[in-house]
Design an enzyme around this catalytic site. Structure first.
Site, PDB file in Angstrom:
ATOM      1  N   GLU A 266       0.900   4.083  10.058  1.00 44.58           N
ATOM      2  CA  GLU A 266      -0.419   4.126  10.105  1.00 44.58           C
ATOM      3  C   GLU A 266      -1.004   5.293  11.021  1.00 44.58           C
ATOM      4  O   GLU A 266      -2.257   5.315  11.655  1.00 44.58           O
ATOM      5  CB  GLU A 266      -1.162   2.919  10.696  1.00 44.58           C
ATOM      6  CG  GLU A 266      -0.721   1.909   9.396  1.00 44.58           C
ATOM      7  CD  GLU A 266      -1.746   0.664   9.239  1.00 44.58           C
ATOM      8  OE1 GLU A 266      -2.840   0.765   9.364  1.00 44.58           O
ATOM      9  OE2 GLU A 266      -0.898  -0.296   8.759  1.00 44.58           O
TER      10      GLU A 266
ATOM     11  N   GLU B  48       4.896   9.501   0.857  1.00 45.44           N
ATOM     12  CA  GLU B  48       6.033  10.286   0.062  1.00 45.44           C
ATOM     13  C   GLU B  48       7.017  10.672   1.074  1.00 45.44           C
ATOM     14  O   GLU B  48       6.673  11.014   2.100  1.00 45.44           O
ATOM     15  CB  GLU B  48       5.536  10.906  -1.124  1.00 45.44           C
ATOM     16  CG  GLU B  48       4.626  10.315  -1.801  1.00 45.44           C
ATOM     17  CD  GLU B  48       4.118  11.097  -3.118  1.00 45.44           C
ATOM     18  OE1 GLU B  48       4.497  12.191  -3.242  1.00 45.44           O
ATOM     19  OE2 GLU B  48       3.113  10.678  -3.691  1.00 45.44           O
TER      20      GLU B  48
ATOM     21  N   PHE C 291       0.938  -1.262   0.111  1.00 45.24           N
ATOM     22  CA  PHE C 291       0.059  -0.188  -0.136  1.00 45.24           C
ATOM     23  C   PHE C 291       0.707   1.213   0.213  1.00 45.24           C
ATOM     24  O   PHE C 291       1.624   1.382   0.956  1.00 45.24           O
ATOM     25  CB  PHE C 291      -0.824  -0.056   1.322  1.00 45.24           C
ATOM     26  CG  PHE C 291      -1.715   1.119   1.728  1.00 45.24           C
ATOM     27  CD1 PHE C 291      -2.922   0.993   1.512  1.00 45.24           C
ATOM     28  CD2 PHE C 291      -1.306   2.020   2.639  1.00 45.24           C
ATOM     29  CE1 PHE C 291      -3.916   2.087   2.029  1.00 45.24           C
ATOM     30  CE2 PHE C 291      -2.124   2.865   3.240  1.00 45.24           C
ATOM     31  CZ  PHE C 291      -3.224   2.953   2.930  1.00 45.24           C
ATOM     32  N   GLY C 292       1.048   2.106  -1.006  1.00 48.20           N
ATOM     33  CA  GLY C 292       1.773   3.224  -1.169  1.00 48.20           C
ATOM     34  C   GLY C 292       1.157   4.400  -1.151  1.00 48.20           C
ATOM     35  O   GLY C 292       0.708   5.010  -2.204  1.00 48.20           O
TER      36      GLY C 292
ATOM     37  N   GLY D 165      20.722  -6.253  32.852  1.00 44.23           N
ATOM     38  CA  GLY D 165      21.503  -6.360  31.584  1.00 44.23           C
ATOM     39  C   GLY D 165      21.213  -7.456  30.508  1.00 44.23           C
ATOM     40  O   GLY D 165      21.426  -7.133  29.458  1.00 44.23           O
TER      41      GLY D 165
ATOM     42  N   ILE E  24       7.610   1.784   2.154  1.00 44.98           N
ATOM     43  CA  ILE E  24       6.391   0.862   1.720  1.00 44.98           C
ATOM     44  C   ILE E  24       6.556  -0.844   2.240  1.00 44.98           C
ATOM     45  O   ILE E  24       7.638  -1.302   1.860  1.00 44.98           O
ATOM     46  CB  ILE E  24       5.826   0.978   0.209  1.00 44.98           C
ATOM     47  CG1 ILE E  24       5.858   2.319   0.071  1.00 44.98           C
ATOM     48  CG2 ILE E  24       4.860   0.279  -0.015  1.00 44.98           C
ATOM     49  CD1 ILE E  24       4.848   3.153   0.854  1.00 44.98           C
TER      50      ILE E  24
ATOM     51  N   GLU F 111       0.665  11.804  17.131  1.00 44.94           N
ATOM     52  CA  GLU F 111      -0.054  13.370  17.133  1.00 44.94           C
ATOM     53  C   GLU F 111      -1.179  13.157  16.446  1.00 44.94           C
ATOM     54  O   GLU F 111      -2.355  13.915  16.475  1.00 44.94           O
ATOM     55  CB  GLU F 111       1.133  14.049  16.700  1.00 44.94           C
ATOM     56  CG  GLU F 111       2.138  14.508  17.879  1.00 44.94           C
ATOM     57  CD  GLU F 111       3.202  13.319  17.917  1.00 44.94           C
ATOM     58  OE1 GLU F 111       3.306  12.583  16.879  1.00 44.94           O
ATOM     59  OE2 GLU F 111       3.540  12.947  19.062  1.00 44.94           O
TER      60      GLU F 111
ATOM     61  N   ALA G 164       5.305  13.675   2.003  1.00 37.80           N
ATOM     62  CA  ALA G 164       3.898  13.526   2.218  1.00 37.80           C
ATOM     63  C   ALA G 164       3.982  12.167   3.151  1.00 37.80           C
ATOM     64  O   ALA G 164       3.626  11.099   2.886  1.00 37.80           O
ATOM     65  CB  ALA G 164       2.938  13.409   1.323  1.00 37.80           C
TER      66      ALA G 164
ATOM     67  N   GLN H  88      13.720  -3.314  31.761  1.00 36.20           N
ATOM     68  CA  GLN H  88      14.133  -2.953  32.993  1.00 36.20           C
ATOM     69  C   GLN H  88      14.301  -4.398  33.980  1.00 36.20           C
ATOM     70  O   GLN H  88      15.211  -4.380  34.691  1.00 36.20           O
ATOM     71  CB  GLN H  88      13.571  -1.884  33.553  1.00 36.20           C
ATOM     72  CG  GLN H  88      14.030  -1.434  34.760  1.00 36.20           C
ATOM     73  CD  GLN H  88      15.513  -0.618  34.531  1.00 36.20           C
ATOM     74  OE1 GLN H  88      15.724  -0.368  33.469  1.00 36.20           O
ATOM     75  NE2 GLN H  88      16.297  -0.128  35.641  1.00 36.20           N
TER      76      GLN H  88
HETATM   77  C1  LIG Z   1       8.766   0.568   9.019  1.00 36.21           C
HETATM   78  C2  LIG Z   1       7.804   1.700   8.319  1.00 36.21           C
HETATM   79  C3  LIG Z   1       6.751   1.121   7.674  1.00 36.21           C
HETATM   80  C4  LIG Z   1       5.800   1.772   6.699  1.00 36.21           C
HETATM   81  N1  LIG Z   1       5.122   1.229   6.014  1.00 36.21           N
HETATM   82  C5  LIG Z   1       4.199   2.174   5.525  1.00 36.21           C
HETATM   83  C6  LIG Z   1       3.339   1.439   4.077  1.00 36.21           C
HETATM   84  O1  LIG Z   1       3.349   0.493   4.063  1.00 36.21           O
HETATM   85  N2  LIG Z   1       2.802   2.474   3.323  1.00 36.21           N
HETATM   86  C7  LIG Z   1       2.484   3.602   3.523  1.00 36.21           C
HETATM   87  O2  LIG Z   1       2.165   4.611   2.916  1.00 36.21           O
HETATM   88  N3  LIG Z   1       3.421   4.155   4.582  1.00 36.21           N
HETATM   89  C8  LIG Z   1       4.317   3.442   5.447  1.00 36.21           C
HETATM   90  N4  LIG Z   1       4.786   3.953   6.452  1.00 36.21           N
HETATM   91  C9  LIG Z   1       5.134   5.575   6.400  1.00 36.21           C
HETATM   92  C10 LIG Z   1       4.326   5.980   7.838  1.00 36.21           C
HETATM   93  O3  LIG Z   1       3.176   5.587   7.765  1.00 36.21           O
HETATM   94  C11 LIG Z   1       4.795   7.270   8.120  1.00 36.21           C
HETATM   95  O4  LIG Z   1       6.220   7.346   8.446  1.00 36.21           O
HETATM   96  C12 LIG Z   1       3.870   8.305   9.228  1.00 36.21           C
HETATM   97  O5  LIG Z   1       2.550   8.076   8.730  1.00 36.21           O
HETATM   98  C13 LIG Z   1       4.587   9.525   9.388  1.00 36.21           C
HETATM   99  O6  LIG Z   1       4.999  10.338   8.472  1.00 36.21           O
HETATM  100  P1  LIG Z   1       6.213  10.836   8.298  1.00 36.21           P
HETATM  101  O7  LIG Z   1       7.319   9.941   8.511  1.00 36.21           O
HETATM  102  O8  LIG Z   1       6.471  11.706   7.085  1.00 36.21           O
HETATM  103  O9  LIG Z   1       6.306  12.058   9.465  1.00 36.21           O
HETATM  104  P2  LIG Z   1       5.773  13.527   9.539  1.00 36.21           P
HETATM  105  O10 LIG Z   1       4.518  13.681   8.898  1.00 36.21           O
HETATM  106  O11 LIG Z   1       7.013  14.279   8.818  1.00 36.21           O
HETATM  107  O12 LIG Z   1       5.792  13.784  11.199  1.00 36.21           O
HETATM  108  C14 LIG Z   1       6.906  14.086  11.692  1.00 36.21           C
HETATM  109  C15 LIG Z   1       6.560  14.430  13.071  1.00 36.21           C
HETATM  110  O13 LIG Z   1       5.747  15.496  13.099  1.00 36.21           O
HETATM  111  C16 LIG Z   1       4.444  15.528  13.535  1.00 36.21           C
HETATM  112  N5  LIG Z   1       3.278  16.298  12.988  1.00 36.21           N
HETATM  113  C17 LIG Z   1       3.021  16.230  11.565  1.00 36.21           C
HETATM  114  N6  LIG Z   1       2.151  17.062  11.582  1.00 36.21           N
HETATM  115  C18 LIG Z   1       1.528  17.483  12.866  1.00 36.21           C
HETATM  116  C19 LIG Z   1       0.492  18.230  13.208  1.00 36.21           C
HETATM  117  N7  LIG Z   1      -0.566  18.797  12.156  1.00 36.21           N
HETATM  118  N8  LIG Z   1       0.276  18.621  14.431  1.00 36.21           N
HETATM  119  C20 LIG Z   1       1.138  18.140  15.272  1.00 36.21           C
HETATM  120  N9  LIG Z   1       2.193  17.005  15.142  1.00 36.21           N
HETATM  121  C21 LIG Z   1       2.545  16.833  13.631  1.00 36.21           C
HETATM  122  C22 LIG Z   1       4.179  13.983  13.540  1.00 36.21           C
HETATM  123  O14 LIG Z   1       3.417  13.644  14.540  1.00 36.21           O
HETATM  124  C23 LIG Z   1       5.726  13.587  13.911  1.00 36.21           C
HETATM  125  O15 LIG Z   1       5.935  13.466  14.992  1.00 36.21           O
HETATM  126  C24 LIG Z   1       5.961   3.260   7.068  1.00 36.21           C
HETATM  127  C25 LIG Z   1       6.885   3.983   7.968  1.00 36.21           C
HETATM  128  C26 LIG Z   1       7.681   2.870   8.517  1.00 36.21           C
HETATM  129  C27 LIG Z   1       8.993   3.671   9.373  1.00 36.21           C
END
Ligand SMILES: Cc1cc2nc3c(=O)[nH]c(=O)nc-3n(C[C@H](O)[C@H](O)[C@H](O)COP(=O)(O)OP(=O)(O)OC[C@H]3O[C@@H](n4cnc5c(N)ncnc54)[C@H](O)[C@@H]3O)c2cc1C
Length: 385
Positions: A366, A127, A123-124, A343, A157, A370, A130, A339
């Protein structure tokens, strides 16, 4: 009001518990250390029918429901999160968008392979620019002579680059709405389509036996009929998929929180210090009791959310509450379990160290903690920031 499991769900729980204990626990640490996707274990999960749990038999599924998926995720999560997220992403993110929104043609073509676990879907949405703000997607798809021509990239993804990955459904901007906002649609891209490249696996802090890649699309062409759902409804569809997915992640997080209790009870009963098992000291036993409170309340929260979903009631707020509460619980429990182990908890010899590394992503993927708070606040009628 009944939040207990039905006899069928209890049977499934026992089956997955046994599988996780007997077949996953002895070997998963080695896969994790090597950063290797555990294909033989995924094949066994497929044999158990786990990838087909919430789908009807006409599409090759087991004819169960979303509760069944959550039960399986909790039991897997008690032992290992890499396999649990592989199942969660394969079912809830890979196959579910096609089942919920795809044409009969797409369902017939793809669902039997996905529900049997012979193939994994991805599921992509995310970005590089984004994530939480998923509507900021920049990947574009243009309809030219009966084909979508896709250009852009996706980040993080899950399940997108395994030997059995067969497709990724991506969100892409397909036009501009009359109000000037982006028209976002969902399009299915089969693996191996020319111009679709899967980049190297990420070096992650946790979930080290799961598969996560960056994807790139350069003039990728797929037939117009690969549109999943209605044109322009892609973003709304993905939000619905994420609401359900949050309940699934909450179940997985509950499993991790419970796994911390299981391991801590075992260790605190046998490890001795100052002439007694460490569990005899209130400083340790209260840590464990608080862990159990968090695991139990997390379980109640996901079961409440999924019961509402299955009953056709609004469940968005309850899904966010479950996801927020259980991911915090998983983080706290993994910290305290480590904890309790002292160790030994900081080595990879015991599962709690793996739990500690795996818990953090539950507060991010997902929808971050926040984002869950934003969704709960909005649902309570507070204004958007
Ligand atoms: C191992 C892994 C697997 C994943 N698998 C998938 C997948 O299969 N498909 C997919 O589409 N995505 C996937 N993701 C992406 C994941 O869903 C995103 O990383 C997540 O939604 C956060 O987006 P970001 O990393 O761009 O963080 P950002 O959106 O840049 O957020 C950075 C920080 O800012 C905070 N923030 C942002 N906007 C606000 C606001 N308006 N108010 C308060 N705080 C805010 C966030 O809470 C966070 O603490 C995966 C990520 C990882 C690490």
């Amino acid at each position: 009001m009944d939040l207990q499991l039905s006899p069928e769900h209890e049977d499934l729980r026992k089956t997955v518990e046994q599988f996780a204990r007997d077949e996953v626990a002895p070997v998963i640490g080695d896969y994790y250390s090597r950063g290797e996707f555990p294909l033989p274990l995924v094949a066994k999960m497929a044999d158990l029918g786990l990838f087909g749990l919430p789908f009807p038999e006409e599409y090759g599924g087991m004819g169960g429901d979303f509760v069944a998926l959550c039960v399986a995720l909790e039991e897997l999560g008690r032992v290992d999160s890499s396999l649990a997220i592989t199942l969660e992403a394969g079912v809830s993110l890979g196959a579910m968008p096609i089942y919920r929104f795809g044409s009969e043609e797409l369902k017939a073509q793809w669902l039997p392979k996905l529900t049997s676990g012979q193939m994994l879907g991805a599921f992509g949405l995310t970005e590089a620019g984004a994530g939480s703000d998923a509507g900021g997607t920049r990947t574009r798809a243009e309809l030219i002579d009966g084909h979508w021509v896709i250009n852009g990239s996706k980040a993080f993804i899950t399940n997108s680059g395994t030997a059995i990955t067969g497709l990724v459904t991506v969100t892409a901007v397909t036009g501009i709405n009359p109000d000037g906002s982006k028209e976002i649609s969902a399009i299915l891209v089969p693996s191996g389509t020319p111009g679709f490249t899967v980049a190297k696996d990420y070096q992650k802090v946790g979930w080290n036996a799961s598969d996560t890649h960056e994807l790139s699309f350069v003039d990728v062409q797929v037939p117009e009929s690969n549109l999943v759902g209605q044109r322009g409804r892609g973003y709304a569809q993905f939000l619905r998929i994420l609401d359900e997915g949050r309940i699934a992640i909450a179940a997985l997080a509950t499993g991790l929180a419970q796994g911390c209790v299981d391991e801590s009870v075992r260790y605190a009963n046998t490890r001795e210090a100052f002439g007694q098992p460490i569990g005899a000291y209130q400083g340790v036993s209260f840590l464990v009791a608080d862990m159990e409170v968090r695991a139990h309340t997390s379980r109640l929260a996901w079961r409440d959310a999924v019961a509402r979903m299955e009953a056709g009631l609004p469940f968005k707020r309850q899904a966010s509450i479950a996801k927020l509460h259980s991911s915090n619980a998983a983080m706290d429990n993994s910290r305290y379990a480590t904890q309790v182990f002292g160790g030994a908890g900081f080595t990879i010899e015991y599962p709690v160290g793996r739990f500690y590394r795996d818990a953090k992503i539950l507060e991010i993927g997902e929808g971050t903690a926040e984002v869950q708070r934003m969704l709960i606040a909005r649902d309570l009628g507070l204004p958007r920031g």
